[in-house]
Design a protein around this motif. Sequence first.
Motif, PDB file in Angstrom:
ATOM      1  N   ILE A   1      25.791 -10.533  16.886  1.00 55.80           N
ATOM      2  CA  ILE A   1      24.437  -9.854  15.762  1.00 55.80           C
ATOM      3  C   ILE A   1      24.122 -11.239  14.983  1.00 55.80           C
ATOM      4  O   ILE A   1      22.478 -11.959  14.813  1.00 55.80           O
ATOM      5  CB  ILE A   1      25.113  -8.980  15.314  1.00 55.80           C
ATOM      6  CG1 ILE A   1      25.190  -7.822  16.493  1.00 55.80           C
ATOM      7  CG2 ILE A   1      23.807  -8.586  14.093  1.00 55.80           C
ATOM      8  CD1 ILE A   1      26.066  -6.487  15.715  1.00 55.80           C
ATOM      9  N   PRO A   2      24.567 -12.436  14.275  1.00 56.66           N
ATOM     10  CA  PRO A   2      24.223 -13.180  13.734  1.00 56.66           C
ATOM     11  C   PRO A   2      23.910 -14.829  14.177  1.00 56.66           C
ATOM     12  O   PRO A   2      23.051 -14.503  13.901  1.00 56.66           O
ATOM     13  CB  PRO A   2      25.360 -13.711  13.274  1.00 56.66           C
ATOM     14  CG  PRO A   2      27.310 -12.531  13.280  1.00 56.66           C
ATOM     15  CD  PRO A   2      26.431 -11.503  14.661  1.00 56.66           C
ATOM     16  N   LEU A   3      24.574 -14.943  15.778  1.00 60.01           N
ATOM     17  CA  LEU A   3      24.120 -15.927  16.633  1.00 60.01           C
ATOM     18  C   LEU A   3      22.221 -14.512  16.406  1.00 60.01           C
ATOM     19  O   LEU A   3      21.531 -15.725  16.588  1.00 60.01           O
ATOM     20  CB  LEU A   3      24.550 -15.571  17.727  1.00 60.01           C
ATOM     21  CG  LEU A   3      25.540 -16.697  17.582  1.00 60.01           C
ATOM     22  CD1 LEU A   3      26.236 -16.704  19.154  1.00 60.01           C
ATOM     23  CD2 LEU A   3      25.556 -17.842  17.255  1.00 60.01           C
ATOM     24  N   ALA A   4      21.429 -13.873  17.455  1.00 59.41           N
ATOM     25  CA  ALA A   4      20.867 -13.516  17.689  1.00 59.41           C
ATOM     26  C   ALA A   4      19.819 -13.824  15.952  1.00 59.41           C
ATOM     27  O   ALA A   4      18.678 -14.117  16.296  1.00 59.41           O
ATOM     28  CB  ALA A   4      20.950 -11.869  17.872  1.00 59.41           C
ATOM     29  N   THR A   5      20.261 -13.014  15.750  1.00 59.54           N
ATOM     30  CA  THR A   5      19.176 -13.189  13.908  1.00 59.54           C
ATOM     31  C   THR A   5      18.948 -14.982  13.217  1.00 59.54           C
ATOM     32  O   THR A   5      18.372 -14.504  13.185  1.00 59.54           O
ATOM     33  CB  THR A   5      20.328 -12.459  12.682  1.00 59.54           C
ATOM     34  OG1 THR A   5      21.499 -13.029  12.691  1.00 59.54           O
ATOM     35  CG2 THR A   5      20.120 -11.050  13.603  1.00 59.54           C
ATOM     36  N   ALA A   6      19.604 -15.471  13.797  1.00 58.92           N
ATOM     37  CA  ALA A   6      19.576 -16.923  13.176  1.00 58.92           C
ATOM     38  C   ALA A   6      18.771 -17.773  14.704  1.00 58.92           C
ATOM     39  O   ALA A   6      17.715 -17.752  13.918  1.00 58.92           O
ATOM     40  CB  ALA A   6      21.340 -17.684  13.615  1.00 58.92           C
ATOM     41  N   PHE A   7      18.900 -16.941  15.292  1.00 63.03           N
ATOM     42  CA  PHE A   7      17.699 -17.360  17.027  1.00 63.03           C
ATOM     43  C   PHE A   7      16.230 -16.599  16.599  1.00 63.03           C
ATOM     44  O   PHE A   7      15.687 -17.988  16.841  1.00 63.03           O
ATOM     45  CB  PHE A   7      18.230 -16.827  18.297  1.00 63.03           C
ATOM     46  CG  PHE A   7      17.826 -17.066  19.216  1.00 63.03           C
ATOM     47  CD1 PHE A   7      17.738 -18.701  19.622  1.00 63.03           C
ATOM     48  CD2 PHE A   7      16.521 -16.047  19.816  1.00 63.03           C
ATOM     49  CE1 PHE A   7      16.818 -19.489  20.714  1.00 63.03           C
ATOM     50  CE2 PHE A   7      15.913 -17.335  20.534  1.00 63.03           C
ATOM     51  CZ  PHE A   7      16.097 -18.158  21.363  1.00 63.03           C
TER      52      PHE A   7
ATOM     53  N   GLY B   1      15.818 -18.855   6.031  1.00 56.18           N
ATOM     54  CA  GLY B   1      15.602 -20.200   6.060  1.00 56.18           C
ATOM     55  C   GLY B   1      16.602 -20.317   6.809  1.00 56.18           C
ATOM     56  O   GLY B   1      17.169 -20.115   7.186  1.00 56.18           O
ATOM     57  N   SER B   2      16.569 -21.833   6.397  1.00 52.61           N
ATOM     58  CA  SER B   2      17.097 -23.288   7.609  1.00 52.61           C
ATOM     59  C   SER B   2      18.407 -22.552   7.015  1.00 52.61           C
ATOM     60  O   SER B   2      19.247 -22.785   8.336  1.00 52.61           O
ATOM     61  CB  SER B   2      16.717 -24.228   7.205  1.00 52.61           C
ATOM     62  OG  SER B   2      16.810 -24.498   5.484  1.00 52.61           O
ATOM     63  N   ALA B   3      19.030 -22.389   6.164  1.00 53.64           N
ATOM     64  CA  ALA B   3      20.442 -22.681   5.599  1.00 53.64           C
ATOM     65  C   ALA B   3      21.100 -21.028   5.443  1.00 53.64           C
ATOM     66  O   ALA B   3      22.328 -21.488   6.273  1.00 53.64           O
ATOM     67  CB  ALA B   3      20.522 -22.926   4.087  1.00 53.64           C
ATOM     68  N   ASP B   4      20.259 -20.213   5.802  1.00 54.28           N
ATOM     69  CA  ASP B   4      20.514 -18.873   6.138  1.00 54.28           C
ATOM     70  C   ASP B   4      20.924 -19.152   7.616  1.00 54.28           C
ATOM     71  O   ASP B   4      21.608 -18.822   8.072  1.00 54.28           O
ATOM     72  CB  ASP B   4      19.837 -17.968   6.254  1.00 54.28           C
ATOM     73  CG  ASP B   4      20.548 -16.473   5.749  1.00 54.28           C
ATOM     74  OD1 ASP B   4      21.168 -16.552   6.569  1.00 54.28           O
ATOM     75  OD2 ASP B   4      19.529 -15.408   5.558  1.00 54.28           O
ATOM     76  N   ARG B   5      19.960 -19.820   8.241  1.00 52.00           N
ATOM     77  CA  ARG B   5      20.666 -19.251   9.859  1.00 52.00           C
ATOM     78  C   ARG B   5      21.648 -20.304  10.229  1.00 52.00           C
ATOM     79  O   ARG B   5      21.830 -20.035  10.765  1.00 52.00           O
ATOM     80  CB  ARG B   5      18.772 -20.104  10.645  1.00 52.00           C
ATOM     81  CG  ARG B   5      17.685 -19.224  10.489  1.00 52.00           C
ATOM     82  CD  ARG B   5      16.317 -20.372  11.090  1.00 52.00           C
ATOM     83  NE  ARG B   5      16.294 -20.030  12.403  1.00 52.00           N
ATOM     84  CZ  ARG B   5      16.425 -21.256  13.567  1.00 52.00           C
ATOM     85  NH1 ARG B   5      15.001 -21.711  12.689  1.00 52.00           N
ATOM     86  NH2 ARG B   5      16.150 -20.636  14.026  1.00 52.00           N
ATOM     87  N   VAL B   6      22.197 -21.736   9.904  1.00 50.78           N
ATOM     88  CA  VAL B   6      22.849 -22.559   9.934  1.00 50.78           C
ATOM     89  C   VAL B   6      23.859 -21.925   9.872  1.00 50.78           C
ATOM     90  O   VAL B   6      24.484 -21.227  10.392  1.00 50.78           O
ATOM     91  CB  VAL B   6      22.983 -23.766   9.525  1.00 50.78           C
ATOM     92  CG1 VAL B   6      24.042 -24.412   9.943  1.00 50.78           C
ATOM     93  CG2 VAL B   6      21.599 -24.898   9.833  1.00 50.78           C
ATOM     94  N   ILE B   7      23.964 -21.018   8.153  1.00 51.21           N
ATOM     95  CA  ILE B   7      24.847 -20.560   8.569  1.00 51.21           C
ATOM     96  C   ILE B   7      25.848 -19.018   9.183  1.00 51.21           C
ATOM     97  O   ILE B   7      26.959 -18.937  10.112  1.00 51.21           O
ATOM     98  CB  ILE B   7      25.222 -18.873   6.910  1.00 51.21           C
ATOM     99  CG1 ILE B   7      24.928 -20.759   6.034  1.00 51.21           C
ATOM    100  CG2 ILE B   7      26.455 -18.677   6.418  1.00 51.21           C
ATOM    101  CD1 ILE B   7      25.194 -20.331   4.590  1.00 51.21           C
ATOM    102  N   ARG B   8      24.453 -18.717   9.033  1.00 46.61           N
ATOM    103  CA  ARG B   8      25.048 -17.677  10.429  1.00 46.61           C
ATOM    104  C   ARG B   8      25.106 -17.758  11.561  1.00 46.61           C
ATOM    105  O   ARG B   8      26.016 -17.634  12.523  1.00 46.61           O
ATOM    106  CB  ARG B   8      23.757 -16.473  11.007  1.00 46.61           C
ATOM    107  CG  ARG B   8      23.349 -15.982   9.720  1.00 46.61           C
ATOM    108  CD  ARG B   8      21.772 -15.069   9.797  1.00 46.61           C
ATOM    109  NE  ARG B   8      21.488 -13.769   8.691  1.00 46.61           N
ATOM    110  CZ  ARG B   8      21.569 -12.683   8.290  1.00 46.61           C
ATOM    111  NH1 ARG B   8      22.247 -11.655   9.633  1.00 46.61           N
ATOM    112  NH2 ARG B   8      21.261 -12.257   7.323  1.00 46.61           N
ATOM    113  N   GLY B   9      24.546 -19.062  12.048  1.00 48.41           N
ATOM    114  CA  GLY B   9      25.070 -19.460  13.704  1.00 48.41           C
ATOM    115  C   GLY B   9      26.332 -20.218  14.218  1.00 48.41           C
ATOM    116  O   GLY B   9      26.867 -19.942  14.487  1.00 48.41           O
TER     117      GLY B   9
END
Length: 64
Positions: free
Chosen positions: A37-43, A6-14
């Motif tokens: 790794i978290p940047l790639a998964t967020a992207f 979800g969007s919140a998960d993506r922002v936190i990982r970014g």
Amino acid sequence: MKRNMGSADRVIRGILGVAILAAGYYYKNWFGLIGLIPLATAFISWCPAYLPFRFSTRRTPAKS
């Protein structure tokens, strides 16, 4: 690949990914590259760790 973040998960990982990269740069340590790794998964909005558990933080659209 089916999106499972979800969007919140993506922002936190970014934010977390950038923070880890910055810490690695600040301390001049190669371990900071783990932040990619978290940047790639967020992207790409897909986390392979969620697959075995069939977990998703992505909101499903309401069916009408």
